[in-house]
Motif scaffolding. Structure first.
Motif, mmCIF file in Angstrom:
data_model
loop_
_atom_site.group_PDB
_atom_site.id
_atom_site.type_symbol
_atom_site.label_atom_id
_atom_site.label_comp_id
_atom_site.label_asym_id
_atom_site.label_seq_id
_atom_site.Cartn_x
_atom_site.Cartn_y
_atom_site.Cartn_z
ATOM 1 N N THR A 166 8.744 -0.290 -8.694
ATOM 2 C CA THR A 166 9.849 0.075 -7.918
ATOM 3 C C THR A 166 9.732 0.121 -6.385
ATOM 4 O OG1 THR A 166 9.821 2.217 -9.087
ATOM 5 C CG2 THR A 166 10.457 0.359 -10.232
ATOM 6 N N GLY A 167 8.792 -0.311 -5.749
ATOM 7 C CA GLY A 167 9.161 0.115 -4.151
ATOM 8 C C GLY A 167 9.625 1.363 -3.684
ATOM 9 N N ARG A 168 9.293 2.048 -4.492
ATOM 10 C CA ARG A 168 8.503 4.399 -4.388
ATOM 11 C C ARG A 168 7.668 3.884 -3.581
ATOM 12 N NH1 ARG A 168 13.662 6.828 -5.878
ATOM 13 N NH2 ARG A 168 12.444 8.174 -4.232
ATOM 14 N N SER A 169 7.226 3.514 -2.787
ATOM 15 C CA SER A 169 5.606 3.942 -2.093
ATOM 16 C C SER A 169 5.458 5.170 -0.977
ATOM 17 C CB SER A 169 5.569 1.999 -0.684
ATOM 18 O OG SER A 169 6.434 1.852 -0.104
ATOM 19 N N ASN A 170 6.220 5.657 -0.501
ATOM 20 C CA ASN A 170 6.231 7.222 -0.205
ATOM 21 C C ASN A 170 6.563 8.538 -1.033
ATOM 22 O OD1 ASN A 170 6.125 5.777 3.013
ATOM 23 N ND2 ASN A 170 8.297 5.886 2.437
ATOM 24 N N GLY A 178 13.260 9.972 2.096
ATOM 25 C CA GLY A 178 13.262 8.877 1.070
ATOM 26 C C GLY A 178 11.893 9.210 0.182
ATOM 27 N N ALA A 179 11.371 9.966 -0.167
ATOM 28 C CA ALA A 179 9.728 10.513 -0.591
ATOM 29 C C ALA A 179 9.760 10.452 -1.596
ATOM 30 C CB ALA A 179 8.720 11.355 0.597
ATOM 31 N N TYR A 180 10.096 10.320 -2.437
ATOM 32 C CA TYR A 180 9.657 10.618 -4.276
ATOM 33 C C TYR A 180 8.914 11.752 -4.528
ATOM 34 C CZ TYR A 180 9.442 10.365 -9.015
ATOM 35 O OH TYR A 180 9.453 10.509 -10.113
ATOM 36 N N ILE A 181 9.230 12.677 -4.299
ATOM 37 C CA ILE A 181 8.313 14.502 -4.483
ATOM 38 C C ILE A 181 7.911 14.800 -6.125
ATOM 39 C CG2 ILE A 181 8.533 16.573 -4.273
ATOM 40 C CD1 ILE A 181 11.213 16.101 -2.159
ATOM 41 N N MET A 220 0.940 -1.288 0.037
ATOM 42 C CA MET A 220 0.415 -0.259 0.228
ATOM 43 C C MET A 220 1.314 1.857 0.034
ATOM 44 S SD MET A 220 -2.612 1.815 2.978
ATOM 45 C CE MET A 220 -4.455 0.034 1.848
ATOM 46 N N GLN A 221 0.673 1.830 -1.023
ATOM 47 C CA GLN A 221 1.438 3.211 -0.576
ATOM 48 C C GLN A 221 1.149 4.432 -0.042
ATOM 49 O OE1 GLN A 221 0.522 4.718 -4.872
ATOM 50 N NE2 GLN A 221 3.014 3.679 -5.569
ATOM 51 N N HIS A 222 2.020 5.292 0.117
ATOM 52 C CA HIS A 222 1.568 6.359 1.811
ATOM 53 C C HIS A 222 1.904 7.463 0.691
ATOM 54 C CE1 HIS A 222 2.384 3.259 5.203
ATOM 55 N NE2 HIS A 222 3.601 2.843 3.993
ATOM 56 N N ALA A 234 -2.337 7.436 -13.675
ATOM 57 C CA ALA A 234 -1.948 5.831 -13.379
ATOM 58 C C ALA A 234 -0.575 5.404 -12.840
ATOM 59 C CB ALA A 234 -3.144 5.114 -13.865
ATOM 60 N N GLY A 235 -0.510 5.305 -14.804
ATOM 61 C CA GLY A 235 0.854 4.460 -14.916
ATOM 62 C C GLY A 235 1.868 4.872 -14.231
ATOM 63 N N ARG A 236 2.125 6.368 -13.921
ATOM 64 C CA ARG A 236 3.522 6.342 -13.257
ATOM 65 C C ARG A 236 3.259 6.341 -11.857
ATOM 66 N NH1 ARG A 236 6.143 11.359 -14.862
ATOM 67 N NH2 ARG A 236 6.666 11.005 -17.085
ATOM 68 N N LEU A 237 1.972 6.054 -11.232
ATOM 69 C CA LEU A 237 1.668 5.384 -9.756
ATOM 70 C C LEU A 237 2.433 4.588 -9.325
ATOM 71 C CD1 LEU A 237 -1.302 7.466 -8.408
ATOM 72 C CD2 LEU A 237 1.092 8.085 -8.745
ATOM 73 N N GLY A 238 1.500 3.742 -10.127
ATOM 74 C CA GLY A 238 1.463 1.867 -10.729
ATOM 75 C C GLY A 238 2.899 1.393 -10.888
ATOM 76 N N ASP A 239 3.955 2.059 -11.690
ATOM 77 C CA ASP A 239 5.531 2.296 -11.681
ATOM 78 C C ASP A 239 5.890 2.644 -10.760
ATOM 79 O OD1 ASP A 239 5.192 1.120 -14.444
ATOM 80 O OD2 ASP A 239 5.905 3.109 -15.670
#
Length: 160
Positions: A99-103, A71-74, A1-3, A90-95
């Motif tokens: 790739t483990g960028r959940s924050n 460590g957040a993706y800004i 789940m993404q934060h 949506a594709g960017r969020l899924g990608d």
């Protein structure tokens, strides 16, 4: 789940916007943990000398930067940024999730926009339109688009 953190300058004042934000936060719960953090909003004098405008942006920018998780993706919302369709978002969020960028941290500036330092710190500068929207309304627009993106990713019919 993404934060997902949404950092926005200033408090949300209008009751109808607070109601809409509350509704989309509820709708997003199955897909992501979403927090809204409010950074300090500086008073803008009239007339506004250019040096004062830069000081206001810098002060608001410092407040924003303090709220970003390490460590957040800004993703900075910027009228001059990259424009995406709902499907591309949506594709960017899924990608990012794959790739483990959940924050993720989305940043909404104040009346004057965002400090150049905040824009430079962003991994993505995202534009929703070349039009100018009130920064308080952008919270609601962003939340709706995040909800739409998660519905697209899950194959649900909301997007049609």
């Amino acid at each position: 789940m993404q934060h997902i953190d949404i950092i926005a300058v200033g408090r949300l004042r209008e009751p109808f916007l607070r109601d809409g934000v509350s509704e989309y936060l509820k709708r997003l719960r199955p897909f992501a943990r979403v927090r809204i953090l409010e950074g300090p909003e500086e008073k803008i004098p009239e007339p506004l000398p250019p040096t004062r405008a830069r000081q206001i942006l810098a002060a608001e920018g410092e407040g924003i930067m303090r709220l970003i998780r390490p460590g957040a993706y800004i993703i900075a919302l910027d009228r001059e940024g990259t424009m995406l369709t709902s499907e591309e978002l949506a594709g960017r969020l899924g990608d990012l999730a794959l790739t483990g960028r959940s924050n993720l941290t989305f940043i909404i500036g104040g009346t004057l926009g965002l400090d150049p330092g905040v824009l430079e710190a962003a991994h993505l500068r995202l534009s929703f339109s070349r039009l100018t929207f009130p920064h308080q309304l952008m919270r609601l627009i962003l939340l709706e688009q995040l909800y739409r993106a998660f519905k697209i990713l899950s194959g649900e019919p909301y997007h049609r």
